[in-house]
Design an enzyme around this catalytic site. Structure first.
Site, PDB file in Angstrom:
ATOM      1  N   HIS A  12      11.210  64.233  16.880  1.00  0.00           N
ATOM      2  CA  HIS A  12      10.252  65.351  17.712  1.00  0.00           C
ATOM      3  C   HIS A  12      11.104  65.879  18.302  1.00  0.00           C
ATOM      4  O   HIS A  12      10.824  66.250  19.702  1.00  0.00           O
ATOM      5  CB  HIS A  12       9.122  64.907  17.751  1.00  0.00           C
ATOM      6  CG  HIS A  12       8.854  63.872  19.067  1.00  0.00           C
ATOM      7  ND1 HIS A  12       7.649  62.737  18.048  1.00  0.00           N
ATOM      8  CD2 HIS A  12       9.526  63.344  19.761  1.00  0.00           C
ATOM      9  CE1 HIS A  12       8.197  61.877  19.127  1.00  0.00           C
ATOM     10  NE2 HIS A  12       8.866  61.649  19.968  1.00  0.00           N
ATOM     11  N   HIS A  59       5.484  62.141  26.076  1.00  0.00           N
ATOM     12  CA  HIS A  59       6.028  61.384  27.316  1.00  0.00           C
ATOM     13  C   HIS A  59       5.991  61.994  28.870  1.00  0.00           C
ATOM     14  O   HIS A  59       6.699  62.865  29.166  1.00  0.00           O
ATOM     15  CB  HIS A  59       7.158  62.058  26.656  1.00  0.00           C
ATOM     16  CG  HIS A  59       7.777  62.340  25.504  1.00  0.00           C
ATOM     17  ND1 HIS A  59       7.164  62.861  24.014  1.00  0.00           N
ATOM     18  CD2 HIS A  59       8.525  61.712  24.146  1.00  0.00           C
ATOM     19  CE1 HIS A  59       6.735  62.877  22.613  1.00  0.00           C
ATOM     20  NE2 HIS A  59       8.460  61.931  23.069  1.00  0.00           N
ATOM     21  N   HIS A 197      18.065  56.446  19.368  1.00  0.00           N
ATOM     22  CA  HIS A 197      18.803  57.054  20.164  1.00  0.00           C
ATOM     23  C   HIS A 197      18.212  56.404  21.597  1.00  0.00           C
ATOM     24  O   HIS A 197      17.237  55.517  21.181  1.00  0.00           O
ATOM     25  CB  HIS A 197      17.821  58.473  19.817  1.00  0.00           C
ATOM     26  CG  HIS A 197      16.022  58.482  20.136  1.00  0.00           C
ATOM     27  ND1 HIS A 197      15.766  58.227  19.329  1.00  0.00           N
ATOM     28  CD2 HIS A 197      15.760  59.042  21.198  1.00  0.00           C
ATOM     29  CE1 HIS A 197      14.275  58.662  19.713  1.00  0.00           C
ATOM     30  NE2 HIS A 197      13.699  58.745  20.645  1.00  0.00           N
ATOM     31  N   GLU A 244      10.289  54.310  19.208  1.00  0.00           N
ATOM     32  CA  GLU A 244       9.274  55.003  17.899  1.00  0.00           C
ATOM     33  C   GLU A 244       9.333  54.788  17.054  1.00  0.00           C
ATOM     34  O   GLU A 244       7.973  55.453  16.668  1.00  0.00           O
ATOM     35  CB  GLU A 244       9.761  56.675  18.847  1.00  0.00           C
ATOM     36  CG  GLU A 244       9.581  57.080  20.118  1.00  0.00           C
ATOM     37  CD  GLU A 244      10.137  58.145  20.681  1.00  0.00           C
ATOM     38  OE1 GLU A 244      10.125  58.924  21.778  1.00  0.00           O
ATOM     39  OE2 GLU A 244      10.250  58.876  19.559  1.00  0.00           O
TER      40      GLU A 244
END
Lengths: 288, 141
Positions: A12, A59, A197, A244
């Site tokens: 996302h 976030h 990431h 995540e």
């Protein structure tokens, strides 16, 4: 009786939302990313759910350091796109499903998972980018997402975050909860975020294609093995934000085979590097 | 008995655990305030005055004024919170992440297009990858 018919998995990345909103989808950099979702957009039209149960992480948007719920379920009637510092994304508001959400909250808490119940929150790119990827661009005023969405936020910002095994087990509890809802509706469960990431420090930009592809293999064929991956392995191998991926295990645990049913069918698998700082992964699994 | 923190030997990486969170509470809460357009305007108009409204340490304020995100992270900042400063400055996440590597924006973008940073040599402190302390700062400029 309500039933979960399929699960969708996708990264996302905020830059994907920006690329969509600024009309950059045909630029050479972005084209391969969006091409990977053409199948999914058609599939959504052909397999329109009545409700999407969307697992994502906030976030530092709805939840600051004032309050950090590990698992939070949205039971509101609607949710506004959040201003994350760039201004809100120009996308439609998200319509909730308070009845099913409250039913799932009650059932899952009775199965010993302590959910935080949220009746007011704005939703950030973690939730709106997957909707955009799977449903295509929508007019923020005249448009609408194809169905109600139940937001389910997981803390992956402050350590410790929940383990993959706990997320997988939570998925099983959610599937049970959905199956005990009397109305005859078709529910999709989405696990979002992730793939390798790292957004911070001198190791920023870490990408591990081998790890990501092994994760996709495990998620499809051996979800128990995927659930056993430890936090430190995600951090070392997939970067500090690669953690995540535990959210994908919630969706996977809600599939029929986790409760002894038949294996799901993988109808779409996509992987691409890079989108901004990350690898992009996407899967669609259908219950048989 | 001490808590298990197996993540302390990952090079170039600070895990945002309870200790970091406690240290960075006001720094991160200041960042959250930038989610409101009027606060962004007030901050841009007089950064120092705006920062002085928060119970941050002087060093945290200096790190924000310097836009040194590695410094902010050492002082308890978390990247998802610090991203609000970057957003206020009109920076993308890629520009923010790249700014912490010592590479130019172009070098960082090229590294990502070429497949990103390899995990090899960058899993544990003491290996020889490009994120190890003895290979800092990165970039060829």
């Amino acid at each position: 009786m309500a039933r979960i018919t399929a699960s969708v998995y996708t990264s996302h990345v905020p830059a994907i939302g920006a690329a969509l909103d600024l009309g950059k989808t045909h630029e050479p950099y972005w084209q391969p990313v969006f091409k990977g979702y053409e199948f999914g957009q058609q599939w959504m039209k052909d397999h329109k759910p009545d409700v999407i149960f969307l697992v994502f992480n906030d976030h530092a948007t709805a939840f600051s350091l004032d309050m950090i719920p590990t698992f939070a379920i949205g039971t509101a009637a609607e949710y506004q796109p959040a201003d994350e510092g760039w201004g809100p994304r120009p996308v439609p508001k998200v319509i909730g499903h308070p009845e099913l959400a409250s039913h799932i909250a009650q059932s899952v808490i009775q199965q010993d998972f302590d959910l935080t119940i949220v009746n007011k929150m704005d939703v950030d790119h973690g939730l709106t980018v997957p909707l955009s990827l799977m449903c295509g661009p929508q007019d923020p005023v005249k448009g609408a997402w194809p169905c109600p969405v139940i937001p389910f936020a997981v803390n992956v910002v402050q350590y410790p975050v929940p383990s993959g095994q706990r997320c997988y087990n939570l998925g099983k509890a959610i599937a049970k909860a959905v199956a005990s809802y009397d109305e005859d509706i078709n529910v999709h469960i989405w696990g979002t975020g992730g793939m390798s990431h790292q957004l911070q420090g001198p190791r920023a930009g870490l990408i591990n294609k081998d790890f990501d592809n092994a994760f996709l293999d495990k998620l499809i064929h051996d979800p128990e093995a995927a659930a056993n991956i430890s936090h430190i392995d995600y951090v070392r191998e997939a970067g500090s934000e690669g953690i995540e991926l535990v959210m994908w295990l919630i969706a996977r645990g809600a599939m029929a085979d986790a409760a002894g049913g038949p294996r799901p069918k993988a109808v779409q698998r996509f992987y691409h590097v890079p989108a901004s700082n990350t690898a992009v992964g996407h899967l669609i699994l259908e219950n048989q | 008995m001490a808590l298990d923190k197996p993540y302390l030997d990952v090079p170039g990486t600070t895990i945002f655990d309870a200790e970091q969170s406690r240290k960075g509470y006001w720094l991160n809460q200041f960042c959250m305030s930038l989610m409101k357009a009027e606060n962004r305007e007030r901050f841009k108009k007089d950064e120092r005055a705006y920062l002085d409204e928060w119970a941050m340490t002087e060093e945290q304020k200096q790190a924000v004024l310097a836009r040194d995100l590695n410094w902010c992270i050492r002082l308890g900042g978390n990247i998802y919170f610090l991203a609000k400063i970057g957003a206020t400055d009109g920076k993308s996440f890629q520009q923010m992440a790249g700014s912490m590597t010592g590479m130019t924006e172009e070098e960082y973008r090229n590294m990502m297009v070429a497949g990103g940073r390899s995990a090899d040599g960058n899993r544990v402190v003491g290996e020889d990858g490009d994120a190890q302390a003895h290979r800092q700062p990165q970039g060829e400029h």
